[in-house]
Design a protein around this motif. Structure first.
Motif, PDB file in Angstrom:
ATOM      1  N   UNK A 154       0.838  -1.206   0.000  1.00  0.00           N
ATOM      2  CA  UNK A 154       0.000   0.000   0.000  1.00  0.00           C
ATOM      3  C   UNK A 154       0.869   1.250   0.000  1.00  0.00           C
ATOM      4  N   UNK A 155       0.481   2.235  -0.798  1.00  0.00           N
ATOM      5  CA  UNK A 155       1.169   3.518  -0.813  1.00  0.00           C
ATOM      6  C   UNK A 155       0.412   4.450   0.131  1.00  0.00           C
ATOM      7  N   UNK A 156       1.041   4.818   1.228  1.00  0.00           N
ATOM      8  CA  UNK A 156       0.381   5.678   2.207  1.00  0.00           C
ATOM      9  C   UNK A 156       0.252   7.099   1.673  1.00  0.00           C
ATOM     10  N   UNK A 157      -0.632   7.868   2.282  1.00  0.00           N
ATOM     11  CA  UNK A 157      -0.829   9.260   1.875  1.00  0.00           C
ATOM     12  C   UNK A 157       0.451  10.069   2.054  1.00  0.00           C
ATOM     13  N   UNK A 158       1.178   9.794   3.143  1.00  0.00           N
ATOM     14  CA  UNK A 158       2.415  10.545   3.401  1.00  0.00           C
ATOM     15  C   UNK A 158       3.482  10.205   2.359  1.00  0.00           C
ATOM     16  N   UNK A 159       3.525   8.938   1.955  1.00  0.00           N
ATOM     17  CA  UNK A 159       4.484   8.542   0.916  1.00  0.00           C
ATOM     18  C   UNK A 159       4.119   9.181  -0.422  1.00  0.00           C
ATOM     19  N   UNK A 160       2.830   9.146  -0.756  1.00  0.00           N
ATOM     20  CA  UNK A 160       2.374   9.756  -2.012  1.00  0.00           C
ATOM     21  C   UNK A 160       2.660  11.260  -2.012  1.00  0.00           C
ATOM     22  N   UNK A 161       2.517  11.890  -0.843  1.00  0.00           N
ATOM     23  CA  UNK A 161       2.775  13.318  -0.733  1.00  0.00           C
ATOM     24  C   UNK A 161       4.247  13.636  -0.972  1.00  0.00           C
ATOM     25  N   UNK A 162       5.130  12.846  -0.378  1.00  0.00           N
ATOM     26  CA  UNK A 162       6.570  13.062  -0.559  1.00  0.00           C
ATOM     27  C   UNK A 162       6.965  12.830  -2.012  1.00  0.00           C
ATOM     28  N   UNK A 163       6.415  11.783  -2.622  1.00  0.00           N
ATOM     29  CA  UNK A 163       6.732  11.508  -4.021  1.00  0.00           C
ATOM     30  C   UNK A 163       6.210  12.633  -4.903  1.00  0.00           C
ATOM     31  N   UNK A 164       5.048  13.190  -4.527  1.00  0.00           N
ATOM     32  CA  UNK A 164       4.505  14.325  -5.266  1.00  0.00           C
ATOM     33  C   UNK A 164       5.440  15.530  -5.228  1.00  0.00           C
ATOM     34  N   UNK A 165       6.022  15.790  -4.060  1.00  0.00           N
ATOM     35  CA  UNK A 165       6.978  16.892  -3.934  1.00  0.00           C
ATOM     36  C   UNK A 165       8.208  16.635  -4.801  1.00  0.00           C
ATOM     37  N   UNK A 166       8.702  15.393  -4.754  1.00  0.00           N
ATOM     38  CA  UNK A 166       9.874  15.033  -5.559  1.00  0.00           C
ATOM     39  C   UNK A 166       9.564  15.188  -7.045  1.00  0.00           C
ATOM     40  N   UNK A 167       8.361  14.775  -7.442  1.00  0.00           N
ATOM     41  CA  UNK A 167       7.954  14.908  -8.844  1.00  0.00           C
ATOM     42  C   UNK A 167       7.976  16.381  -9.272  1.00  0.00           C
ATOM     43  N   UNK A 168       7.545  17.241  -8.369  1.00  0.00           N
ATOM     44  CA  UNK A 168       7.576  18.675  -8.665  1.00  0.00           C
ATOM     45  C   UNK A 168       9.003  19.168  -8.844  1.00  0.00           C
ATOM     46  N   UNK A 169       9.897  18.738  -7.954  1.00  0.00           N
ATOM     47  CA  UNK A 169      11.299  19.132  -8.053  1.00  0.00           C
ATOM     48  C   UNK A 169      11.946  18.584  -9.329  1.00  0.00           C
TER      49      UNK A 169
END
Length: 244
Positions: free
Chosen positions: A144-159
């Motif tokens: 399972x991909x947790x919300x916190x993990x998805x959020x961090x990956x989202x930030x990395x994707x932005x960078x």
């Protein structure tokens, strides 16, 4: 070796005095290169491009951010990273790399933005899409991909300057919701059949493994996984709509 080369150059341009001066300067360079373990070629032919070691270290750093996103270090996710590096580089190299990884995991001073700026300067967009896919794979290693993990990956994707639709497409490969097939193809559920077919051709081209043939075999395998997800999404929509 450098001292004789410098002496010859000095003699060519400044005759005997130049040869003496070149010999002295060359001797100093010889001594310096010997102490630092760096040869003539290394000193004068360094290029500003990412090395395999640089890439591995930066990828490990991003991995550690995702692993620690939910406030704990999950062994399943650690094992996923280890298996990845064993597959990519062999057991001996992976063990050496993972020792560095263990130190990174303990660090609290890792800047995703700084790492991504460096990666952006040295990699192409398809490669960064594959990095994003790999990070989601880590997060999903425990099922399972947790919300916190998805959020961090989202930030990395932005960078990493990943387009929002591309981010949502890769994310949908791990989040099986009612409209995930459409998100993978980057279209709305209201899209026409013709738009669905066009979107499939576009995404199949974008995620084709040939786009990252310059990367390691394990990355190419990841691209093949994305390519299959696009095909599965298209097949799902075709079945749902009865498209021939």
């Amino acid at each position: 070796m450098i001292k004789w080369f410098a002496a010859i150059l000095g003699a060519v341009f400044f005759r005997f005095p130049g040869a003496i001066l070149g010999f002295i300067l060359g001797s100093l360079l010889d001594t310096t290169s010997g102490k630092n373990g760096r040869g003539f070629k290394t000193v004068f032919s360094q290029q500003q491009k990412i090395t395999p070691a640089d890439f591995e270290l930066n990828l490990l750093s991003l991995s550690s951010i995702v692993i620690k996103a939910d406030g704990k270090v999950n062994q399943t996710e650690l094992d996923y990273v280890r298996r990845y590096f064993v597959s990519a580089y062999g057991k001996e190299h992976a063990n050496a790399t993972f020792r560095s990884f263990n130190e990174i995991i303990k660090s609290r001073q890792i800047s995703a933005q700084r790492i991504c700026m460096y990666i952006n300067q040295h990699t192409r967009y398809p490669s960064r899409l594959q990095i994003l896919h790999f990070l989601f794979g880590i997060a999903n290693a425990d099922g399972i991909v947790s919300d916190s993990e998805a959020s961090e990956i989202g930030k990395i994707a932005g960078f990493l300057r990943i387009n929002f639709k591309d981010f949502e497409s890769i994310k949908a490969m791990f989040f099986k919701t009612g409209d995930h097939a459409y998100k993978i193809l980057e279209i709305e559920k209201s899209a026409t059949d013709a738009e669905v077919k066009k979107a499939f051709r576009t995404m199949a081209k974008k995620y084709h493994p040939d786009k990252i043939q310059h990367m390691d075999e394990i990355h190419i395998k990841g691209a093949e996984d994305k390519f299959r997800e696009v095909q599965k999404a298209y097949d799902h929509i075709k079945k749902e709509r009865g498209i021939v």
